[in-house]
Design a protein around this motif. Sequence first.
Motif, PDB file in Angstrom:
ATOM      1  N   MET A  16     -12.154  23.255-138.217  1.00  0.00           N
ATOM      2  CA  MET A  16     -11.847  24.230-137.174  1.00  0.00           C
ATOM      3  C   MET A  16     -12.892  24.128-136.049  1.00  0.00           C
ATOM      4  SD  MET A  16      -9.623  26.853-136.856  1.00  0.00           S
ATOM      5  CE  MET A  16      -9.322  27.756-138.371  1.00  0.00           C
ATOM      6  N   ILE A  17     -12.402  24.164-134.806  1.00  0.00           N
ATOM      7  CA  ILE A  17     -13.315  24.080-133.655  1.00  0.00           C
ATOM      8  C   ILE A  17     -13.388  25.462-132.987  1.00  0.00           C
ATOM      9  CG2 ILE A  17     -13.756  22.939-131.438  1.00  0.00           C
ATOM     10  CD1 ILE A  17     -11.934  20.635-132.477  1.00  0.00           C
ATOM     11  N   PHE A  18     -14.600  25.912-132.728  1.00  0.00           N
ATOM     12  CA  PHE A  18     -14.788  27.245-132.148  1.00  0.00           C
ATOM     13  C   PHE A  18     -15.423  27.120-130.758  1.00  0.00           C
ATOM     14  CE2 PHE A  18     -15.010  27.594-136.750  1.00  0.00           C
ATOM     15  CZ  PHE A  18     -14.128  28.633-137.010  1.00  0.00           C
ATOM     16  N   LEU A  19     -14.867  27.869-129.828  1.00  0.00           N
ATOM     17  CA  LEU A  19     -15.443  27.931-128.478  1.00  0.00           C
ATOM     18  C   LEU A  19     -16.171  29.274-128.339  1.00  0.00           C
ATOM     19  CD1 LEU A  19     -15.730  26.938-125.509  1.00  0.00           C
ATOM     20  CD2 LEU A  19     -13.513  27.994-125.060  1.00  0.00           C
ATOM     21  N   VAL A  20     -17.461  29.183-128.034  1.00  0.00           N
ATOM     22  CA  VAL A  20     -18.293  30.387-127.944  1.00  0.00           C
ATOM     23  C   VAL A  20     -18.849  30.517-126.537  1.00  0.00           C
ATOM     24  CG1 VAL A  20     -20.445  31.448-128.748  1.00  0.00           C
ATOM     25  CG2 VAL A  20     -18.973  30.249-130.387  1.00  0.00           C
ATOM     26  N   GLN A  21     -18.699  31.691-125.955  1.00  0.00           N
ATOM     27  CA  GLN A  21     -19.384  31.992-124.691  1.00  0.00           C
ATOM     28  C   GLN A  21     -20.247  33.231-124.962  1.00  0.00           C
ATOM     29  OE1 GLN A  21     -17.049  33.505-121.393  1.00  0.00           O
ATOM     30  NE2 GLN A  21     -18.465  32.684-119.882  1.00  0.00           N
ATOM     31  N   TYR A  22     -21.562  33.064-124.796  1.00  0.00           N
ATOM     32  CA  TYR A  22     -22.503  34.100-125.209  1.00  0.00           C
ATOM     33  C   TYR A  22     -23.471  34.409-124.071  1.00  0.00           C
ATOM     34  CZ  TYR A  22     -26.495  36.024-127.884  1.00  0.00           C
ATOM     35  OH  TYR A  22     -27.532  36.799-128.357  1.00  0.00           O
ATOM     36  N   ASP A  23     -23.617  35.690-123.746  1.00  0.00           N
ATOM     37  CA  ASP A  23     -24.563  36.085-122.713  1.00  0.00           C
ATOM     38  C   ASP A  23     -25.887  36.445-123.376  1.00  0.00           C
ATOM     39  OD1 ASP A  23     -24.613  37.186-119.618  1.00  0.00           O
ATOM     40  OD2 ASP A  23     -25.988  38.256-120.951  1.00  0.00           O
ATOM     41  N   HIS A  27     -23.647  31.334-113.512  1.00  0.00           N
ATOM     42  CA  HIS A  27     -24.287  31.993-114.666  1.00  0.00           C
ATOM     43  C   HIS A  27     -24.710  31.007-115.745  1.00  0.00           C
ATOM     44  CE1 HIS A  27     -22.891  35.779-113.002  1.00  0.00           C
ATOM     45  NE2 HIS A  27     -21.699  35.231-112.874  1.00  0.00           N
ATOM     46  N   VAL A  28     -24.825  29.738-115.349  1.00  0.00           N
ATOM     47  CA  VAL A  28     -25.088  28.689-116.348  1.00  0.00           C
ATOM     48  C   VAL A  28     -26.366  28.958-117.132  1.00  0.00           C
ATOM     49  CG1 VAL A  28     -25.809  26.263-116.526  1.00  0.00           C
ATOM     50  CG2 VAL A  28     -23.753  26.852-115.285  1.00  0.00           C
ATOM     51  N   LEU A  29     -27.379  29.524-116.472  1.00  0.00           N
ATOM     52  CA  LEU A  29     -28.658  29.707-117.159  1.00  0.00           C
ATOM     53  C   LEU A  29     -28.696  30.949-118.043  1.00  0.00           C
ATOM     54  CD1 LEU A  29     -31.189  28.590-114.413  1.00  0.00           C
ATOM     55  CD2 LEU A  29     -30.299  27.302-116.342  1.00  0.00           C
ATOM     56  N   GLU A  30     -27.794  31.890-117.786  1.00  0.00           N
ATOM     57  CA  GLU A  30     -27.784  33.107-118.619  1.00  0.00           C
ATOM     58  C   GLU A  30     -26.769  33.013-119.745  1.00  0.00           C
ATOM     59  OE1 GLU A  30     -26.882  34.004-115.023  1.00  0.00           O
ATOM     60  OE2 GLU A  30     -28.968  33.467-114.735  1.00  0.00           O
ATOM     61  N   GLN A  31     -25.742  32.213-119.531  1.00  0.00           N
ATOM     62  CA  GLN A  31     -24.666  32.190-120.528  1.00  0.00           C
ATOM     63  C   GLN A  31     -24.585  30.836-121.224  1.00  0.00           C
ATOM     64  OE1 GLN A  31     -21.068  33.385-118.562  1.00  0.00           O
ATOM     65  NE2 GLN A  31     -21.881  35.413-118.065  1.00  0.00           N
ATOM     66  N   GLU A  32     -24.457  30.883-122.525  1.00  0.00           N
ATOM     67  CA  GLU A  32     -24.271  29.644-123.286  1.00  0.00           C
ATOM     68  C   GLU A  32     -22.786  29.456-123.553  1.00  0.00           C
ATOM     69  OE1 GLU A  32     -27.663  30.052-126.452  1.00  0.00           O
ATOM     70  OE2 GLU A  32     -26.786  28.055-126.546  1.00  0.00           O
ATOM     71  N   VAL A  33     -22.288  28.281-123.236  1.00  0.00           N
ATOM     72  CA  VAL A  33     -20.905  27.943-123.571  1.00  0.00           C
ATOM     73  C   VAL A  33     -20.990  26.727-124.480  1.00  0.00           C
ATOM     74  CG1 VAL A  33     -18.648  27.259-122.692  1.00  0.00           C
ATOM     75  CG2 VAL A  33     -20.094  28.778-121.332  1.00  0.00           C
ATOM     76  N   VAL A  34     -20.503  26.863-125.688  1.00  0.00           N
ATOM     77  CA  VAL A  34     -20.708  25.780-126.644  1.00  0.00           C
ATOM     78  C   VAL A  34     -19.525  25.664-127.603  1.00  0.00           C
ATOM     79  CG1 VAL A  34     -21.987  27.203-128.334  1.00  0.00           C
ATOM     80  CG2 VAL A  34     -22.486  24.776-128.171  1.00  0.00           C
ATOM     81  N   LEU A  35     -19.252  24.426-128.000  1.00  0.00           N
ATOM     82  CA  LEU A  35     -18.240  24.191-129.040  1.00  0.00           C
ATOM     83  C   LEU A  35     -18.961  23.959-130.356  1.00  0.00           C
ATOM     84  CD1 LEU A  35     -15.667  21.689-127.461  1.00  0.00           C
ATOM     85  CD2 LEU A  35     -15.392  24.144-127.809  1.00  0.00           C
ATOM     86  N   LEU A  36     -18.466  24.588-131.411  1.00  0.00           N
ATOM     87  CA  LEU A  36     -19.045  24.402-132.740  1.00  0.00           C
ATOM     88  C   LEU A  36     -17.919  24.092-133.705  1.00  0.00           C
ATOM     89  CD1 LEU A  36     -21.368  27.538-132.570  1.00  0.00           C
ATOM     90  CD2 LEU A  36     -22.140  25.165-132.533  1.00  0.00           C
TER      91      LEU A  36
END
Lengths: 87, 233
Positions: free
Chosen positions: A1-8, A42-51
């Motif tokens: 399973m692939i998860f897309l996370v956007q975290y502030d 907001h690239v520096l405040e928010q992490e966008v990552v696939l796990l």
Amino acid sequence: MIFLVQYDRRSEKLLRFDHFSDDRRSDAEQARLSLELSGLGHVLEQEVVLLEADSAEALLRTHGRYFQTLAEIVTASGIETTPASPC
Amino acid sequence: MGFSPSQLTHLGNRLKVAVTADDLILLDEYRRSFGPACECVIHSIKTVLSLPPTARPAKSTQAIIEKLNRLSSRLGQMQDIAGCRITVDSLSDQDLAVERLREEFPDCRVEDRRLKPSHGYRAVHVIVKVDGFWVEVQIRTKLQHLWASVSEKLADVNGNSIKYGHGDSKPLAVLAELKAFIAAVEDTEAAVAAELRKLDESSERKRGLLTRLSDELLSHRNHLADRMLQMLS
């Protein structure tokens, strides 16, 4: 399973959490890029990552910081139930 | 499309200054190129180690820029663009996982941050190269992972410098105390396990003593969660 996370990071808030089946890797990668492009300022405040993990539970064990508070991380760590391993 | 070292250096330098849509697309393309190597490593870990890793096929833009600025490193030299993480119960499980990875990937490089912690961060990183692409495998015990997660959370609120020993003294003190406690528990566990392995069946008295020590360690571990919650409240 692939998860897309956007975290502030500042607010410690999970802004987005989507999942994709393993055969939709390309869709997941495109979704990640689109999300980053839409939040360019907001690239520096928010992490966008696939796990990728076997399940959401497995993801929680290794990347709990996106989903849990500090206290929840400590109580969910399992250290109170793990015996010493002598051999 | 392949990327030359010079292209990557220029891209990294531009990202340090400002992030444009064009550069984000280029970075995305570069990160995607690590996908097959990462998949290969994940497959091996699942089949050879029978462990369920969580893969992070591409480091986040935020983390890449932070690292470029912090270490003055070059984009093309980063060895953790792709990676995965495994958590195991104990130090002996951690050693075993490292040994199996060494057997599976004989050319890998092992960074043992238990011997040389990075600002309190303890783990073993195994860097594997597949078809020219680096993949970093992070192997952490549950206690090491707990420290790392707490450190990340405190960094979210107090700034990344906390992870590297700078900034507000209160979170730094929390991390320092936890680091010392976890290191003491794990070092003692390792010593007890080593002594137990040396004993033969006739050494009942010593075995009893070591088992009692092992139980005491368990009690310390149980106390750790309560203490951490106290410190963080």
